[in-house]
Design an enzyme around this catalytic site. Structure first.
Site, mmCIF file in Angstrom:
data_model
loop_
_atom_site.group_PDB
_atom_site.id
_atom_site.type_symbol
_atom_site.label_atom_id
_atom_site.label_comp_id
_atom_site.label_asym_id
_atom_site.label_seq_id
_atom_site.Cartn_x
_atom_site.Cartn_y
_atom_site.Cartn_z
ATOM 1 N N LYS A 67 0.617 -0.961 0.253
ATOM 2 C CA LYS A 67 -0.220 0.049 0.043
ATOM 3 C C LYS A 67 1.047 1.242 -0.504
ATOM 4 C CE LYS A 67 -4.008 1.908 0.552
ATOM 5 N NZ LYS A 67 -4.529 1.788 -0.651
ATOM 6 N N ASP A 121 -2.133 -12.057 5.320
ATOM 7 C CA ASP A 121 -3.398 -12.751 5.759
ATOM 8 C C ASP A 121 -5.261 -12.502 5.575
ATOM 9 O OD1 ASP A 121 -4.971 -14.654 8.637
ATOM 10 O OD2 ASP A 121 -5.359 -11.880 8.552
ATOM 11 N N ASP A 151 -6.874 -15.852 2.614
ATOM 12 C CA ASP A 151 -8.464 -16.490 2.297
ATOM 13 C C ASP A 151 -9.356 -15.746 1.700
ATOM 14 O OD1 ASP A 151 -7.979 -17.225 5.103
ATOM 15 O OD2 ASP A 151 -9.852 -16.030 6.150
#
Ligand code: IPM
Ligand code: MG
Length: 357
Positions: free
Chosen positions: A191, A248, A252
């Protein structure tokens, strides 16, 4: 050969899925002439209940002296309101730190028989999906300074995202080694349009690749765009390297694109051969003890252990082929069930896969 495996079953469905993986490893041992010695240690909520802490010292010691560690999952409703040091997740974070497992490899692969299980339209996944997420695992906001208190009478809390060049370089090295064996294309997610830590991340990844792996093509993708691209065109990605928190979240998301998080394994390694292998899903307390969980992620984690910690490549392939055969024969656990397939429970699935080795 003789191998010492530490098994950390953890909570919820942890014991059921570990039993499936152990069964698979035992069959591999039989077939290929190895002996696996399994030693069980508590972690997570069950360790809190037994020993008062989520990672007892004996567990950490046992893991460090083993050849590799197999982990089920930690967490459950029972411990949800515990103070932060007495939460099951803390056990997982502490064992990662204690074993210095800075690199977490999470392959999100769409098995060809399961394209319909993907929540995405068939056109979007028909070319196959195999995204290898390389997640930094012992730094960043997970381990940065945490504070909370009162500021001008108002309660506040803060967590710190911090990376140094060394941490970024060593995870980039892992990602580059993988990329070299595959497409030689690396996506780095950050980012950098907002965060200082991301600007250092980006600069370091580029410098490292330029100096050490000039043939790798590096592309930067901002994390918000990445979240969108994973559902828009997942086939464009191969090896992806990113920070602890972004990894993380994105792992998913990528997992779900492949149909079920119940199919995906992960390996965590540091500088030694002794790694930790676990499914990427959680402890699913809602279905614990019902024999309905999918053991495949943990079985594939055991396969990664064979390959990455024990250098048993043929044995790795044998397990992967057995899983493919299980799917080809039409067997499905509840999470990947479709019309016309044969529904099996956790123990039965593991027995069938072991038989197919
Ligand atoms: C994971 C999990 C853990 C993490 C939790 C349980 C602490 O979500 O392995 O992805 O956030 O790393
Ligand atoms: Mg997670």
């Amino acid at each position: 050969m003789n191998y010492n495996i530490a098994v950390l079953e953890g909570d919820g469905i942890g014991p059921e899925i570990c039993a499936g993986a152990v069964k698979t490893l035992e069959k591999v041992g039989e077939k290929f002439g190895h002996k696996f010695n399994f030693t069980y240690y508590p972690i997570g909520g069950s360790a809190i209940d037994k020993c008062g802490v989520p990672l007892p010292e004996s567990t950490a010691e046992g893991c460090l002296k083993s050849d590799a560690v197999l982990l089920g999952a930690v967490g459950g409703y029972k411990w949800d309101d515990m103070p932060v040091d007495k939460r099951p997740e803390k056990g997982l974070l502490e064992i990662r730190k204690a074993m210095r497992l800075y690199s977490n490899i999470r392959p999100a692969k769409l098995w060809k028989n399961l394209a319909k299980a993907s929540p995405l339209k068939y056109e979007l996944v028909k070319d196959g999906v195999e995204i290898i997420i390389v997640r930094e695992l012992t730094g960043g906001i997970y381990f940065g300074e945490r504070k909370s208190g009162l500021e001008n009478g108002v309660q506040y809390a803060s967590d710190t995202e911090k990376y140094d060049v060394r941490e970024i370089e060593r995870i980039t090295e892992i990602a580059c080694r993988l990329a070299m064996k595959r497409s030689k294309k690396l996506v780095s997610v950050d980012k950098a349009n907002v965060l200082e830590s991301s600007r250092l991340w980006r600069k370091t990844v580029h410098a490292y690749c330029k100096n050490n792996y000039p043939e790798i093509e590096v592309r930067d993708v901002l994390v918000d765009n990445m979240a969108m691209q994973i559902v828009k065109n997942p086939s464009q990605f191969d090896v992806v390297v990113t920070s602890n928190l972004f990894g993380d979240i994105l792992s998913d998301e990528a997992a779900q694109v492949t149909g079920s998080i119940g199919m995906l394994a992960s390996s965590s390694l540091g500088d030694s051969k002794c790694g930790l292998y676990e499914p990427i899903h959680g402890s699913a307390p809602d279905i614990a003890g019902q024999d309905t969980a999918n053991p495949i992620a943990t079985i594939l984690a055991a396969a990664m252990m064979l390959r990455d910690s024990l250098d048993l490549n043929e044995e790795y392939t044998a397990v992967e082929n057995a899983v493919q055969k299980f799917l080809d024969c039409g067997y499905r656990t509840a999470d990947i069930m479709e019309d016309g397939k044969i529904k099996v429970g956790c123990a039965e699935a593991a027995r069938l896969i072991a038989d197919m080795i």
